[in-house]
Design a protein around this motif. Structure first.
Motif: not given
Length: 205
Positions: A108, A154-155, A157-158, A161-162, A171
């Motif tokens: 990513l 967003e990159n 953030e993803n 989150k993972t 979460t």
């Protein structure tokens, strides 16, 4: 790397990320074009201040993005992934996320598109904000736009989150609440103008 060590690293990275998240939204709301379009009377009264605020936000945004995307920075995502992958098969992280999945997360931040955006950040930081380069550079050529910034935000953030979900069964909602968004200041200034137009100004003697 242990889960406790990962937790400590993520706490620092998340703090940097939230700073980026705030600045990225303010970058949009305080840009000259956006303020002129939505708040023309406010821009007319405060354009010198608003332009300085926007510039300061942009500098801080680039510097903070560099902290997470520049591999040489202490808390970069790449540096964290390298630490995690070292001896991963035998680490206590392995049961939560497979090594193959972890390598997928690495992809990513190491793909053609992200590498292109990372290079823009580095050029802007090094040649315009961190140093005064003796060679003339055209800032417009390297300038980041809001769409590109959103991709970078967003990159990260993803990825966060993972990691929170897989390693800590948490979460997280990284959305900012309305009072935290910079445009509220502009809205209040618009309300001030409406009040003045209706009731007049109170002038100092």
């Amino acid at each position: 790397m242990t889960r406790d060590e990962l937790r400590n690293e993520l706490d620092v990275i998340t703090s940097i990320f939230f700073s980026i998240k705030y600045l990225s939204t303010d970058f949009k709301y305080f840009s000259e074009q956006e303020v002129i379009r939505k708040y023309p009377t406010v821009y007319k009264d405060f354009h010198f201040l608003l332009n300085r605020i926007w510039f300061s936000m942009t500098v801080n945004l680039v510097l903070n993005l560099s902290k997470l995307y520049d591999e040489s920075e202490k808390y970069s995502i790449k540096k964290l992934l390298n630490k995690m992958q070292n001896g991963y098969k035998n680490s206590e992280l392995n049961p939560y996320l497979t090594e193959k999945e972890l390598i997928g997360i690495n992809d990513l931040i190491e793909n053609e598109r992200i590498e292109f955006l990372k290079s823009k950040i580095k050029i802007i930081r090094d040649k315009f904000y961190a140093h005064l380069d003796r060679t003339h550079q055209n800032y417009i050529t390297f300038n980041l736009n809001y769409t590109e910034i959103t991709e970078l935000v967003e990159n990260i953030e993803n990825i966060l989150k993972t990691f929170e979900l897989k390693y800590f069964n948490e979460t997280f909602d990284y959305e900012l609440t309305a009072p935290e968004l910079g445009y509220n200041v502009l809205e209040r200034l618009v309300e001030r103008d409406k009040y003045w137009n209706k009731y007049g100004r109170i002038e100092n003697d």
